[in-house]
Structures are given as structure tokens and as C-alpha cells.
Enzyme design. Structure first.
Site, PDB file in Angstrom:
ATOM      1  N   GLY A  81       0.814  -1.203   0.000  1.00  0.00           N
ATOM      2  CA  GLY A  81       0.000   0.000   0.000  1.00  0.00           C
ATOM      3  C   GLY A  81       0.849   1.254   0.000  1.00  0.00           C
ATOM      4  N   GLY A 100      -0.335   4.378   0.233  1.00  0.00           N
ATOM      5  CA  GLY A 100      -1.079   5.501   0.794  1.00  0.00           C
ATOM      6  C   GLY A 100      -0.283   6.192   1.884  1.00  0.00           C
ATOM      7  N   PHE A 101      -0.982   6.915   2.747  1.00  0.00           N
ATOM      8  CA  PHE A 101      -0.287   7.677   3.785  1.00  0.00           C
ATOM      9  C   PHE A 101       0.506   6.770   4.727  1.00  0.00           C
ATOM     10  CE2 PHE A 101      -3.698  10.782   2.743  1.00  0.00           C
ATOM     11  CZ  PHE A 101      -2.880  11.842   2.399  1.00  0.00           C
ATOM     12  N   VAL A 133      -1.626  -7.739  -4.916  1.00  0.00           N
ATOM     13  CA  VAL A 133      -1.303  -8.859  -4.030  1.00  0.00           C
ATOM     14  C   VAL A 133      -2.399  -9.912  -4.125  1.00  0.00           C
ATOM     15  CG1 VAL A 133      -0.951  -9.537  -1.624  1.00  0.00           C
ATOM     16  CG2 VAL A 133       0.035  -7.404  -2.469  1.00  0.00           C
ATOM     17  N   GLU A 165     -18.412  18.179   1.560  1.00  0.00           N
ATOM     18  CA  GLU A 165     -17.583  18.854   0.562  1.00  0.00           C
ATOM     19  C   GLU A 165     -18.156  18.697  -0.845  1.00  0.00           C
ATOM     20  OE1 GLU A 165     -13.497  18.360   3.221  1.00  0.00           O
ATOM     21  OE2 GLU A 165     -13.981  16.915   1.636  1.00  0.00           O
ATOM     22  N   ASP A 181      -6.230   2.798   7.549  1.00  0.00           N
ATOM     23  CA  ASP A 181      -7.650   2.452   7.649  1.00  0.00           C
ATOM     24  C   ASP A 181      -7.878   0.982   7.945  1.00  0.00           C
ATOM     25  OD1 ASP A 181      -8.363   5.047   7.098  1.00  0.00           O
ATOM     26  OD2 ASP A 181      -8.656   4.714   4.955  1.00  0.00           O
TER      27      ASP A 181
END
Length: 428
Positions: free
Chosen positions: A19, A21-22, A87, A179, A308
């Protein structure tokens, strides 16, 4: 350290990060000076700044403005190999990660940070009619549907169908839903002004549907109320306290009320990546992995989960699935691996809450930082500054700042090009 050497004997321990991501990227960068070699695996080739993904979906920014290639970000970090791969499985007994093309990566330490996906609360059939927003592909798909709705309304002769095409329903009153709703209202009332001949874009109806009692439920009630007021000032029809019972190609069923809407967007829930099941450990109700205080998996001290995908409790409350938490978890996993290599116990993870921010529209936002509560123009400037600061790369910051400056004075949006075609929306 020797106990974690690979079979080659003289090669440093291998850390596999799944991953980009962050959590995954921040862990990888934090291992830059560690005596390890890192393989970062992601099915995409880029890191995405997800907090601004709605800006791509609503044509305010283009994809490269909020994303950067992982190889470019990590080009100077010589102990990292980046693989654009999916994966297929994980074998924790033999310490192997199987990739879809058939290759196998053997690891000494594993970080699983593959994020989350959309959750439709058991109504998976809704996904075809109410796309969610998690990836750039999602954002481009949503942008196409939004802009195409106005184009189709322009050539539609049936008044009822025209109204349905100009009705936009957003399901979920969290930050993403708020938003999207606020920005859609601004597009209809300002951006598209005077551009059509057979429709009046400002007549578009934007609904924000939240089953709970208020929008932005993670914010204090006073800020939730102000957010609702700001949304309503933009022309958004905010509905709370009534669940959506059905979604189909024609619209939504809100309680007993049928709302005809050809564009329905999903912002109501997320579920952990299904890759968590590959660990074959107990998961929580959302599919996340309950982890130890150091973010390792119970019974698997060399396997960590962050972002997450991790179910982390602190002071009796779950750590929220937000970007700052994922970054902190990623850095912590890197520190835990370094502690293991040094023969020291890994420290427990502690989440530092930097507050919540949500933007609603031009000069409208809410900010909660400890005892500080802001709303309106001041909160909007705070939100804007924070998001530009945390973007990766000078180019991204500069482009976003210039686009937002232009949009502020002109109300125009820079990325209003319709690409591709939806099967359910055959007309261009």
C-alpha cells in the site's frame, strides 16, 4: 538483528510494505536510514492526497495536482524497490507475499496498509448507481457523471426527466459528503452560469442525505449546526434523521419519499480492504485488524497493520481513519521495526489528534482544534493553508495554489473536460 537475516546471510532484513497511501509511504520514508531493504507494493503507480480527491471529482483540480508517482517520491531512497502489482495472497507461516502475476516476495517484516473501500451496508447492488470516492478512477467517473448530467439536461425535452437530470443526491453527511454537496451547489449557481441555453444550471437541486441526526457527526454539535447553515446558504437541501432505503437508476428512496435523481453519489461508509482476510486472524465488524499496542498483529510480531485497515483503540475510543492518523501509524511501524532490529521492545503507538477540518464552499468551512472552534471565512483560509502545506511536492503545492486563486476570483473550475462514456449514460 542476526535472527532476522535472510537466507542469503549477508543481505539486510527485507521489509515488504503493501500500500502506497499515507501509512505505507510514511513508513517507507521513515525507514530510509534503517539497515533494511524495502519493497513497496501498490496496484497503482502513485501516491494520492485523498483529502482533495473531491476536488478532482468536481473539476476543481486535475489528477496530477493531487497525486505523485511513487517512484519519483522515493527516487533518492536507495533501499527501496517499488512494484506496481496487486497482491494475491499472504502466507504468514512461510513469510511470503504472493503477487497476482505469480512472483513471491519473502519478508522479514510485513506492513499491511492497503486502506479501505466503499461499504454499502449489505446493499452491494447500490454501487452501480451510487459510485463512491476513494481513487482517481472514482473521481474521474464521478466528474463525468456530474458534468454529463448538465449536458444531457440541455438536450432533454421531457420536463420531468430534465428535473431528474438536474437533481444530485449525496448519501452521507461526513466530510466527503459535505464537501461534495457544497461544491456541487457552487458549480450549479456560479461556475456554469450563462453557459447553457435550454436550462438554468442554478435551478439544479443538490440534496445531502444523512441517516444520523446531524452532518459532520465527529465535530462538536455547534460546528455541525454551522456547517448545516452554510450548506443551506449555498442552496443545499440537507436532510437528516431519515435513512436511504433504496437506490436504483431512477434515484433514491428516502424513508417513504421517492426522489428522482439521475446522479447519486455515495459518501456514507467505508469498509476495510479485503486483503485483511489473507492474514487469517480475527477481524472486527468493519473488516479491520485489531492490533497490538505497537501495531503488530496478535500472534504475528513481524506483521504490522496501519492506516484504515487497523482497528486501534486509544482512551476507550477508536483512532479515526484520517490522513494524520495513517501518517503517524506509518512512522510508528518504522520505529517499531528499528526497535526490533536493535533488540529492544517496540514502544506503544499513541495517536496525536491535530483536529478536524471540513470545507463547505467558497469562504465556508469548519475547523475543530482542541478548544479552538472556527467556522466561515477564517476556517476556510485555515483549511486551504493546511491542505496546500501537506501536499507532496513543490509543483503540486504551486499548481493547487494557482488554481484555487483563479477559482476564487472567477468561480471557474480548471478541469471541466468530460472523458470517456458511462454505459448507463449513453448520451455525450
Amino acid at each position: 538483528m542476526d535472527s532476522h537475516r535472510t537466507a542469503a546471510g549477508d543481505r539486510p532484513p527485507h521489509v515488504v510494505v503493501i500500500g502506497g497511501g499515507f501509512a505505507g509511504l510514511w513508513a517507507t520514508r521513515a525507514l530510509a536510514r534503517a539497515p533494511v531493504r524495502v519493497t513497496l507494493v501498490d496496484r497503482g503507480n502513485h501516491h494520492l492526497f485523498q483529502p482533495l480527491l473531491y476536488q478532482v471529482a468536481t473539476a476543481g483540480l486535475s489528477a496530477p495536482d493531487i497525486a505523485a508517482p511513487l517512484r519519483h517520491i522515493l527516487q533518492r531512497q536507495r533501499n527501496v524497490t517499488v512494484l506496481m502489482e496487486a497482491v494475491a495472497g499472504i502466507d504468514t507461516t512461510s513469510r511470503e507475499v504472493r503477487l497476482e502475476r505469480g512472483d513471491v516476495l519473502r519478508y522479514d517484516y510485513l506492513l499491511l496498509a492497503s486502506g479501505a473501500t466503499h461499504a454499502y451496508f449489505g446493499h452491494d447492488a447500490w454501487a452501480a448507481h451510487a459510485p463512491g470516492l476513494k481513487t482517481l478512477d472514482d473521481a474521474l467517473h464521478i466528474r463525468r457523471r456530474i458534468l454529463s448530467a448538465f449536458e444531457r439536461a440541455e438536450i432533454e425535452s421531457d420536463p420531468a426527466e430534465k428535473r431528474a437530470l438536474l437533481t444530485f443526491a449525496i448519501v452521507g453527511g461526513g466530510p466527503t459528503g459535505v464537501e461534495l454537496a457544497g461544491t456541487l451547489a457552487e458549480i450549479a449557481r456560479h461556475t456554469l452560469k450563462r453557459e447553457f441555453r435550454n436550462i438554468e444550471p442554478r435551478d439544479a437541486r443538490v440534496l445531502l442525505l444523512e441517516a444520523g441526526p446531524r452532518v459532520l457527526s465527529t465535530f462538536p454539535e455547534s460546528l455541525s449546526a454551522k456547517a448545516r447553515q452554510q450548506l443551506q446558504a449555498l442552496g443545499v437541501d440537507v436532510r437528516t434523521g431519515v435513512p436511504v432505503n433504496a437506490i436504483d437508476a431512477g434515484g433514491v428512496l428516502l424513508g417513504e419519499e421517492r426522489i428522482a435523481a439521475r446522479t447519486v453519489l455515495w459518501a456514507a461508509g467505508v469498509a476495510a480492504s479485503p486483503l485483511a482476510r489473507a492474514l487469517e486472524v480475527p477481524l472486527d465488524r468493519a473488516g479491520r485488524v485489531p492490533v497490538q499496542p505497537d501495531l503488530s498483529v496478535p500472534g504475528l510480531p513481524d506483521v504490522f497493520v496501519a492506516g484504515d485497515l487497523a482497528a486501534v483503540q486509544q482512551d476507550g475510543k477508536p483512532v479515526p481513519g484520517v490522513a494524520p492518523a495513517a501518517k503517524q501509524m506509518g512512522r510508528h511501524v518504522a520505529a517499531a521495526i528499528a526497535a526490533h532490529l536493535a533488540g529492544k521492545p517496540a514502544p506503544p503507538f499513541h495517536y496525536r489528534d491535530y483536529g478536524n477540518l471540513a470545507t463547505i464552499g467558497r469562504m465556508a468551512a469548519v475547523v475543530h482544534l482542541g478548544k479552538l472552534k472556527l467556522s466561515g471565512a477564517l476556517a476556510w483560509w485555515f483549511w486551504l493553508t493546511a491542505h496546500i502545506f501537506f501536499l507532496i511536492g513543490f509543483r503540486n503545492r504551486l499548481v493547487v495554489m494557482l488554481n484555487w486563486t483563479w477559482a476564487y476570483w472567477s468561480y471557474q473550475r480548471a478541469a471541466r473536460i468530460i472523458l470517456g462514456r458511462d454505459e448507463d449514460n449513453p448520451n455525450p
